[in-house]
Design a protein around this motif. Structure first.
Motif, PDB file in Angstrom:
ATOM      1  N   PRO A 145     -32.612  59.111  -8.365  1.00 27.92           N
ATOM      2  CA  PRO A 145     -32.581  59.198  -6.909  1.00 27.92           C
ATOM      3  C   PRO A 145     -33.471  58.145  -6.256  1.00 27.92           C
ATOM      4  CG  PRO A 145     -33.856  61.011  -7.846  1.00 27.92           C
ATOM      5  CD  PRO A 145     -33.195  60.303  -8.993  1.00 27.92           C
ATOM      6  N   THR A 146     -33.002  57.593  -5.150  1.00 28.83           N
ATOM      7  CA  THR A 146     -33.762  56.608  -4.390  1.00 28.83           C
ATOM      8  C   THR A 146     -33.290  56.655  -2.941  1.00 28.83           C
ATOM      9  OG1 THR A 146     -34.164  54.242  -4.027  1.00 28.83           O
ATOM     10  CG2 THR A 146     -32.125  54.834  -5.121  1.00 28.83           C
ATOM     11  N   ALA A 196     -28.607  62.809  -6.007  1.00 26.05           N
ATOM     12  CA  ALA A 196     -29.230  62.789  -7.338  1.00 26.05           C
ATOM     13  C   ALA A 196     -29.085  61.435  -8.010  1.00 26.05           C
ATOM     14  CB  ALA A 196     -28.607  63.873  -8.217  1.00 26.05           C
ATOM     15  N   ALA A 197     -27.986  60.729  -7.708  1.00 26.95           N
ATOM     16  CA  ALA A 197     -27.690  59.458  -8.380  1.00 26.95           C
ATOM     17  C   ALA A 197     -28.154  58.231  -7.606  1.00 26.95           C
ATOM     18  CB  ALA A 197     -26.191  59.352  -8.638  1.00 26.95           C
ATOM     19  N   GLY A 198     -28.771  58.418  -6.436  1.00 25.46           N
ATOM     20  CA  GLY A 198     -29.285  57.275  -5.684  1.00 25.46           C
ATOM     21  C   GLY A 198     -28.281  56.616  -4.761  1.00 25.46           C
ATOM     22  N   GLN A 199     -27.117  57.262  -4.561  1.00 18.75           N
ATOM     23  CA  GLN A 199     -26.096  56.707  -3.673  1.00 18.75           C
ATOM     24  C   GLN A 199     -26.227  57.232  -2.251  1.00 18.75           C
ATOM     25  OE1 GLN A 199     -22.495  57.783  -5.710  1.00 18.75           O
ATOM     26  NE2 GLN A 199     -22.972  56.515  -7.491  1.00 18.75           N
ATOM     27  N   LEU A 245     -29.894  73.706   3.904  1.00 22.11           N
ATOM     28  CA  LEU A 245     -30.314  72.853   2.795  1.00 22.11           C
ATOM     29  C   LEU A 245     -30.655  71.444   3.264  1.00 22.11           C
ATOM     30  CD1 LEU A 245     -30.474  72.276  -0.321  1.00 22.11           C
ATOM     31  CD2 LEU A 245     -28.019  71.778  -0.210  1.00 22.11           C
ATOM     32  N   VAL A 246     -31.792  70.953   2.788  1.00 17.10           N
ATOM     33  CA  VAL A 246     -32.147  69.542   2.903  1.00 17.10           C
ATOM     34  C   VAL A 246     -32.496  69.070   1.494  1.00 17.10           C
ATOM     35  CG1 VAL A 246     -33.711  67.818   3.886  1.00 17.10           C
ATOM     36  CG2 VAL A 246     -33.063  69.823   5.240  1.00 17.10           C
ATOM     37  N   ALA A 247     -31.692  68.170   0.947  1.00 16.76           N
ATOM     38  CA  ALA A 247     -31.948  67.600  -0.377  1.00 16.76           C
ATOM     39  C   ALA A 247     -32.202  66.113  -0.187  1.00 16.76           C
ATOM     40  CB  ALA A 247     -30.762  67.818  -1.305  1.00 16.76           C
ATOM     41  N   ALA A 248     -33.403  65.668  -0.510  1.00 20.49           N
ATOM     42  CA  ALA A 248     -33.794  64.286  -0.256  1.00 20.49           C
ATOM     43  C   ALA A 248     -34.239  63.603  -1.539  1.00 20.49           C
ATOM     44  CB  ALA A 248     -34.917  64.231   0.772  1.00 20.49           C
ATOM     45  N   ALA A 249     -34.023  62.296  -1.587  1.00 21.11           N
ATOM     46  CA  ALA A 249     -34.351  61.524  -2.782  1.00 21.11           C
ATOM     47  C   ALA A 249     -35.840  61.504  -3.061  1.00 21.11           C
ATOM     48  CB  ALA A 249     -33.834  60.094  -2.644  1.00 21.11           C
TER      49      ALA A 249
END
Length: 265
Positions: A145-146, A196-199, A245-249
């Motif tokens: 993640p980025t 999760a994959a940085g996209q 939900l907040v999912a952050a890199a």
């Protein structure tokens, strides 16, 4: 329900099940499919039903004593089973029904392994509960993640239980959001795999407790295993009292989004 017996090869089961569902979704794409009305504008297609059957066939063959909660079939198996699989056979049904290849096949063991398959890219994102990886053409790689893309996917689909205190559309108009991020709306939890994959830098959705949701459980598990920051829209942990939900890199991206959400979007 707590997963009291995690097997080291549960990830293999999740991957095989998600791939089986993805095979059906891909094979039925482009056909004129019967729609099953669920009310309030929601519907399933024959592909949703067929994909869920393919997923359940895999799980039942190797985990016959496990319970399953399916988007289409509901609760199956013993109510007091120690292990429960959460299955969303086609997340993005409306996209799929109008010929848009933005869908996900979600399979998660509550409290354990999970897999999300993209039927059209051939990617399968998965976790054994410890690390997150993506498999394509038989090759596995760790996800990384980025926030570099600055792209934030926001779910604008109803219902909106957080309104008027929180409305995702208001977040998009926040001056700080415009300065730091660029919005995307794909209307499928496939976007969580991209965090999760940085996209994607982050994903935001309204809602209640999403920890046991067939739509979100697999994506949440992937993001957590990848090292993302995952909370509700109130900043609290995901759980029975959760809100969205907040999912952050990373922590900085999460903090920025939370400050905008708390200031009213």
């Amino acid at each position: 329900m707590v997963n009291s017996s995690v097997s080291p090869d549960d990830a293999d089961v999740a991957i095989a099940a998600a791939q089986a569902g993805a095979d059906v979704v891909r094979a039925m794409y482009g056909r004129q499919l019967a729609r099953i009305d669920k009310g309030a504008g929601d519907f399933a297609t024959a592909a949703d039903v067929a994909a869920e059957k393919a997923i359940l066939d895999v799980i039942r063959a190797v985990r016959p004593d496990d319970a399953v909660l399916g988007e289409e079939g509901g609760q199956q198996g013993a109510a007091d089973a120690g292990r429960q699989w959460l299955v969303d056979p086609l997340c993005g049904t409306l996209n799929y029904a109008v010929g848009t290849m933005l869908v996900a096949v979600n399979v998660a063991l509550r409290g354990g392994a999970a897999a999300v398959a993209d039927p059209f890219s051939g990617e399968v994102f998965y976790t054994d509960g410890e690390s997150a990886r993506v498999r394509q053409n038989g090759v596995d790689a760790r996800t990384a993640p980025t926030p570099a893309t600055r792209l934030v996917d926001v779910n604008l689909d109803p219902p909106f239980p957080g309104a008027p205190g929180f409305r995702a559309v208001d977040l998009l108009a926040h001056p700080g959001f415009v300065e730091r991020f660029r919005p995307r709306v794909v209307s499928t939890t496939l976007a969580l795999t991209w965090v999760a994959a940085g996209q994607r830098a982050a994903y935001v959705t309204d809602g209640g407790d999403l920890s046991g949701s067939v739509h979100f459980a697999a994506g949440i598990a992937l993001c957590r295993a990848a090292g993302c920051v995952v909370t509700g829209i109130d900043g609290a942990p995901i759980g029975p009292a959760g809100r969205g939900l907040v999912a952050a890199a990373d922590a900085e991206t999460h903090g920025l989004l939370m400050s905008m959400i708390r200031s009213g979007g």
